[in-house]
Design an enzyme around this catalytic site. Sequence first.
Site: not given
Ligand code: DQA
Length: 137
Positions: A9-10, A17, A22, A74, A77, A84, A95, A99, A104, A108
């Site tokens: 997401p996002n 953003r 980022y 997000a 977390h 799962d 993974e 950032s 942070r 996170r």
């Molecule tokens: C993120 C770090 C996450 O905590 C955050 O919610 C994101 C981006 C990152 O790529 O740094 O949306 O995954």
Amino acid sequence: MKLIIINGPNLNLLGKREPKIYGTASFEDYFKILQKNFPQHELSYYQSNIEGALIDKLHEVGFTYDGIIFNAAAYTHTSVGLGDAVKAIETPVIEVHISNVHAREEFRHQSFIAPNAKGVIAGFGLQSYDLAIASFS
Ligand code: DQA
């Protein structure tokens, strides 16, 4: 190798953003750079803001692809379901975070993905994706 980048997401807003955290590049533009950097791999890219859609994609690719580079954003977390799903599939998952999540907010620092991931890369900006792909070379 057949590798897929899955963004949560996002991350569709990358470039717009919070650019101090980022960066200013969109992922679509950076994906073109990744394709140039790794011509030896067959790279694909999927993004969704929806938890269930991300789970469906992990199921779809998780028994046939050679590797998954996963930035669950997000949901990293919060999502037992995504954790799962990573546990349920056979394809190794790296993974990735743009950032350094450990530098942070405390919420996170928790990851539901990491216990079942092959490895975790965080804090190198968009180059985190390069480092993850390089691990498959
Ligand atoms: C993120 C770090 C996450 O905590 C955050 O919610 C994101 C981006 C990152 O790529 O740094 O949306 O995954």
